[in-house]
Design a protein around this motif. Sequence first.
Motif, short mmCIF file in Angstrom:
data_model
loop_
_atom_site.label_atom_id
_atom_site.label_comp_id
_atom_site.label_asym_id
_atom_site.label_seq_id
_atom_site.Cartn_x
_atom_site.Cartn_y
_atom_site.Cartn_z
N ARG A 183 -3.58 -4.61 -3.67
CA ARG A 183 -2.76 -3.44 -3.30
C ARG A 183 -3.51 -2.53 -2.33
N GLY A 184 -4.79 -2.32 -2.61
CA GLY A 184 -5.58 -1.45 -1.76
C GLY A 184 -5.72 -1.98 -0.35
N LEU A 185 -6.01 -3.27 -0.22
CA LEU A 185 -6.16 -3.87 1.10
C LEU A 185 -4.84 -3.86 1.86
N ARG A 186 -3.75 -4.12 1.15
CA ARG A 186 -2.44 -4.10 1.81
C ARG A 186 -2.08 -2.69 2.26
N LEU A 187 -2.52 -1.68 1.51
CA LEU A 187 -2.26 -0.30 1.92
C LEU A 187 -3.05 0.04 3.18
N LEU A 188 -4.29 -0.42 3.25
CA LEU A 188 -5.08 -0.21 4.48
C LEU A 188 -4.39 -0.87 5.67
N ALA A 189 -3.84 -2.06 5.44
CA ALA A 189 -3.13 -2.75 6.51
C ALA A 189 -1.85 -2.02 6.90
#
Length: 282
Positions: A158-164
């Motif tokens: 979730r965190g990495l997708r939010l950064l993306a």
Amino acid sequence: MNRRRFFLTALGSLTASSIFASCSQQSNQNSTNNTQTISQKEQKEVIKVGVTGILAQDILKFVNNNIATKEGLEIQVVTFNDWIQPNTALRDKVIDANFFQHRPFMNNASKELNLKLVALNTVYLNTLGLFSNKLKSVSEIPQNATVTIANDVINNDRGLRLLATNGLIKLKENSKQFVTQRDIAANPKNLQIKEVEGVQVVRAINDVDFIVSSAQTVALAGIEPNSMGEETAKDKKYALALVTLQGRENEPKIQKLNKLLVYPNVKDFINKEYKGRIIPVF
């Protein structure tokens, strides 16, 4: 919210709340009333529920004080300081249910811990945001900025997708179901992404440029909950659910709490108390 309450967690500590009708009868009736009170207490079913944070604890406290006692149920809250022990405590029958995880996290935990877990009613959703004590907007994030995200499979994804989503990294096309840092295709700001246990993320906010966390978590930590970026999709699959071991889901006291958690006045409490920082989903 009291800042200290967020940081002070006591492994295995129990807090139980019970309300009994006060007695204003004459002195010659005291003995009878005391006997009735003891009888009421003995008739209550006790359910032990594991949590990892103050949100779930406060919601359970509200349910206990305002609904459960009228239904003959007493909720005892067991507070843990990580995201593993609430599930192993189910296995060891230290608790009857827990209230800290969403279904994707539970499914992954079931595999990792070799447990058969069952999610019952979902209650509220914590959406993620980018929070900083140093920066005001995504455009201010400098080259080589440091960011802290959760290290468990689900919330790391979730965190990495939010950064993306916020244009800070680019993920490989056709990435697997749960992405990791190995799935980053481009990192134009050369972000230094630090992974820590989920409950530790907010504590790192003064040591990094920004963190990926929930608005309610940072608010409870005494930080102004103004996010630089939020999840665009408020996916209900990430809503927190009451969870128990497979085979126990139909026990009367577990089903009773399951129904009480989605009473209309619980929704009213969440909306009034948290003012949109968490979202009821029932």
